[in-house]
Design a protein around this motif. Structure first.
Motif, PDB file in Angstrom:
ATOM      1  N   SER A  20       0.556  -1.190   0.023  1.00 44.33           N
ATOM      2  CA  SER A  20      -0.409  -0.030  -0.020  1.00 44.33           C
ATOM      3  C   SER A  20       1.160   1.254   0.220  1.00 44.33           C
ATOM      4  CB  SER A  20      -0.992  -0.066   1.642  1.00 44.33           C
ATOM      5  OG  SER A  20      -1.298  -0.888   0.908  1.00 44.33           O
ATOM      6  N   SER A  21       2.053   1.376  -0.163  1.00 49.30           N
ATOM      7  CA  SER A  21       2.500   2.510  -0.197  1.00 49.30           C
ATOM      8  C   SER A  21       2.563   3.366  -1.330  1.00 49.30           C
ATOM      9  CB  SER A  21       4.153   2.288  -1.237  1.00 49.30           C
ATOM     10  OG  SER A  21       4.481   1.441  -2.519  1.00 49.30           O
ATOM     11  N   HIS A  22       1.464   3.391  -2.352  1.00 51.17           N
ATOM     12  CA  HIS A  22       0.936   4.661  -3.275  1.00 51.17           C
ATOM     13  C   HIS A  22       0.325   5.135  -2.233  1.00 51.17           C
ATOM     14  CE1 HIS A  22       3.124   3.952  -6.579  1.00 51.17           C
ATOM     15  NE2 HIS A  22       2.859   2.510  -6.646  1.00 51.17           N
ATOM     16  N   ALA A  23      -0.861   4.290  -1.317  1.00 48.13           N
ATOM     17  CA  ALA A  23      -1.310   5.011  -0.874  1.00 48.13           C
ATOM     18  C   ALA A  23      -1.033   6.154   0.432  1.00 48.13           C
ATOM     19  CB  ALA A  23      -2.731   4.122   0.283  1.00 48.13           C
ATOM     20  N   VAL A  24      -0.249   5.087   0.913  1.00 48.84           N
ATOM     21  CA  VAL A  24       0.629   5.600   2.127  1.00 48.84           C
ATOM     22  C   VAL A  24       0.784   6.615   2.084  1.00 48.84           C
ATOM     23  CG1 VAL A  24       2.061   5.406   4.067  1.00 48.84           C
ATOM     24  CG2 VAL A  24       0.680   3.072   3.346  1.00 48.84           C
ATOM     25  N   ALA A  25       1.666   6.873   0.663  1.00 49.36           N
ATOM     26  CA  ALA A  25       2.516   7.995   0.422  1.00 49.36           C
ATOM     27  C   ALA A  25       1.835   9.352  -0.372  1.00 49.36           C
ATOM     28  CB  ALA A  25       3.562   7.350  -0.887  1.00 49.36           C
ATOM     29  N   ASP A  26       0.709   8.915  -0.610  1.00 57.33           N
ATOM     30  CA  ASP A  26      -0.875   9.928  -1.052  1.00 57.33           C
ATOM     31  C   ASP A  26      -1.173  10.633   0.037  1.00 57.33           C
ATOM     32  OD1 ASP A  26      -0.110   9.244  -3.290  1.00 57.33           O
ATOM     33  OD2 ASP A  26      -2.053   8.162  -3.615  1.00 57.33           O
ATOM     34  N   ARG A  27      -1.468   9.752   1.196  1.00 56.24           N
ATOM     35  CA  ARG A  27      -2.391  10.497   2.324  1.00 56.24           C
ATOM     36  C   ARG A  27      -0.790  11.078   3.120  1.00 56.24           C
ATOM     37  NH1 ARG A  27      -5.670  12.343   5.292  1.00 56.24           N
ATOM     38  NH2 ARG A  27      -5.974  11.721   7.709  1.00 56.24           N
ATOM     39  N   TRP A  28       0.142  10.521   2.667  1.00 55.26           N
ATOM     40  CA  TRP A  28       1.328  11.297   3.929  1.00 55.26           C
ATOM     41  C   TRP A  28       1.410  12.955   3.062  1.00 55.26           C
ATOM     42  CZ3 TRP A  28       7.539  10.921   3.976  1.00 55.26           C
ATOM     43  CH2 TRP A  28       7.820  11.847   5.196  1.00 55.26           C
ATOM     44  N   VAL A  29       2.097  12.668   2.129  1.00 50.14           N
ATOM     45  CA  VAL A  29       1.410  14.097   1.805  1.00 50.14           C
ATOM     46  C   VAL A  29       0.311  15.169   1.216  1.00 50.14           C
ATOM     47  CG1 VAL A  29       1.297  15.054  -1.149  1.00 50.14           C
ATOM     48  CG2 VAL A  29       2.994  13.289  -0.353  1.00 50.14           C
ATOM     49  N   ASP A  56       7.404   8.694  -1.207  1.00 46.33           N
ATOM     50  CA  ASP A  56       8.242   7.284  -2.338  1.00 46.33           C
ATOM     51  C   ASP A  56       8.909   7.272  -1.571  1.00 46.33           C
ATOM     52  OD1 ASP A  56       5.856   6.962  -2.869  1.00 46.33           O
ATOM     53  OD2 ASP A  56       6.554   8.396  -5.176  1.00 46.33           O
ATOM     54  N   ALA A  57      10.384   7.924  -1.196  1.00 51.50           N
ATOM     55  CA  ALA A  57      11.745   7.377  -1.108  1.00 51.50           C
ATOM     56  C   ALA A  57      12.093   6.868   0.335  1.00 51.50           C
ATOM     57  CB  ALA A  57      12.443   8.562  -1.314  1.00 51.50           C
ATOM     58  N   LEU A  58      10.900   7.353   1.388  1.00 53.58           N
ATOM     59  CA  LEU A  58      10.917   7.422   3.191  1.00 53.58           C
ATOM     60  C   LEU A  58      10.113   6.104   3.101  1.00 53.58           C
ATOM     61  CD1 LEU A  58      12.308   7.859   5.522  1.00 53.58           C
ATOM     62  CD2 LEU A  58      10.261   9.932   5.668  1.00 53.58           C
ATOM     63  N   ILE A  59       9.539   5.482   2.631  1.00 55.94           N
ATOM     64  CA  ILE A  59       7.928   4.831   2.402  1.00 55.94           C
ATOM     65  C   ILE A  59       8.691   3.800   2.280  1.00 55.94           C
ATOM     66  CG2 ILE A  59       6.525   3.777   2.147  1.00 55.94           C
ATOM     67  CD1 ILE A  59       4.829   6.448   2.205  1.00 55.94           C
ATOM     68  N   THR A  60       9.729   3.700   0.970  1.00 60.78           N
ATOM     69  CA  THR A  60      10.550   2.622   0.531  1.00 60.78           C
ATOM     70  C   THR A  60      11.753   2.344   1.525  1.00 60.78           C
ATOM     71  OG1 THR A  60      10.533   2.706  -1.596  1.00 60.78           O
ATOM     72  CG2 THR A  60      11.636   1.771  -1.312  1.00 60.78           C
ATOM     73  N   ALA A  61      12.001   3.465   1.712  1.00 65.22           N
ATOM     74  CA  ALA A  61      13.863   2.870   3.257  1.00 65.22           C
ATOM     75  C   ALA A  61      12.931   2.617   4.667  1.00 65.22           C
ATOM     76  CB  ALA A  61      14.038   3.917   3.192  1.00 65.22           C
ATOM     77  N   LEU A  62      11.778   2.963   4.734  1.00 67.19           N
ATOM     78  CA  LEU A  62      11.396   2.477   5.976  1.00 67.19           C
ATOM     79  C   LEU A  62      10.868   0.788   6.106  1.00 67.19           C
ATOM     80  CD1 LEU A  62      10.399   2.671   8.793  1.00 67.19           C
ATOM     81  CD2 LEU A  62       8.094   3.841   7.732  1.00 67.19           C
TER      82      LEU A  62
END
Length: 284
Positions: free
Chosen positions: A13-22, A45-51
């Motif tokens: 769900s990286s895209h959904a998390v990224a959208d919500r964080w933005v 995207d970079a931080l979630i992938t790294a996380l």
């Protein structure tokens, strides 16, 4: 087990998390913050992938942020970018911490197990609290480095090295001469002596309001450094009040060539170079 579920949720769900964080960051910052949504998305995207990568490693949770290179770099890059954009350290930390809400919303949608959700929340809180602390520390260090660099640039601008004559340089000093400024003066002057193959350097202190023991010591250090470069040094701008103060303080400047005016110092410097010059060409 919970750790693996969190990693799986972040990756699926990286895209959904990224959208919500933005979305959360833009809401926190307000319309006048000037954030670029596209850049925020790239950061997300970079931080979630790294996380996800950090959690998927064998590192203990309390070491993930500081020891996982990709995750640490993502947090540091985000913080330094905010420094350059002029955001406050608090806003930068809150931006990182806002990721908690985005991740927890995704986990809540992925499981109905309250106990598992609670354990996952503790994991995310611990992880992102560490990320928030790192972002704050990085911001402060980055801001201090910018301030130091700007101060050094201003010092450089306030202590220009001027070429007055062939093989003759001058540094007109204005204001207080402290250790930091002395270092900049010395570096700039020595570099200019080497580049111009100067034989004489004039340090003009007409604009220095007070000359005390500390200022005299700084001048002596600069003069000694100039002599080590194989050049002579002349100090100009010795006003009556300055001369009286130096005499009262018992400061020994007998080994330094001094002149009252910059014009007198220039005339002396030209003589020291040993080059012939028409009398009328020397300013009076």
């Amino acid at each position: 087990m919970v750790r693996r579920r969190v990693v799986k949720a972040l990756r699926e769900s990286s895209h959904a998390v990224a959208d919500r964080w933005v979305e959360l960051q833009l809401a926190q910052a307000g319309p006048r913050a000037g954030f670029d949504g596209r850049e925020l998305r790239e950061e997300a995207d970079a931080l979630i992938t790294a996380l996800a990568g950090g959690l998927d490693s064998d590192l203990p949770v309390h070491q993930v942020v500081n020891s996982h290179q990709e995750l640490r770099r993502a947090v540091v890059d985000l913080s330094l970018r905010r420094v350059r954009e002029g955001a406050t350290p608090t806003a930068t930390s809150l931006a990182v911490l806002a990721l908690k809400e985005a991740v927890l919303e995704t986990l809540q949608a992925a499981t109905d197990d309250a106990a598992e959700l609670y354990t996952a929340a503790l994991l995310i809180n611990r992880l992102l609290d560490a990320a928030g602390a790192l972002s704050f520390d990085t911001y402060v260090e980055g801001r201090e480095e910018i301030i130091r660099r700007q101060s050094r640039q201003l010092l450089g601008l306030s202590t220009p090295v001027v070429r007055l004559w062939r093989h003759v340089l001058a540094v007109p000093l204005i204001g207080t001469l402290d250790s930091a400024r002395t270092q900049v003066v010395m570096e700039n002057l020595l570099e200019a002596i080497q580049q111009d193959q100067a034989k004489v350097a004039i340090i003009d202190i007409t604009g220095v309001p007070t000359v005390d023991t500390a200022v005299a010591q700084h001048l002596m250090q600069t003069v000694n450094a100039v002599r080590l470069m194989g050049a002579d040094c002349v100090i100009s701008g010795i006003r009556p009040s300055t001369a009286q103060t130096i005499a009262q303080l018992g400061i020994d400047l007998s080994k330094i060539l001094t002149r009252a005016r910059l014009a007198d110092a220039l005339a002396e410097a030209i003589q020291l170079t040993g080059e012939p010059v028409h009398e009328a060409a020397v300013p009076r």
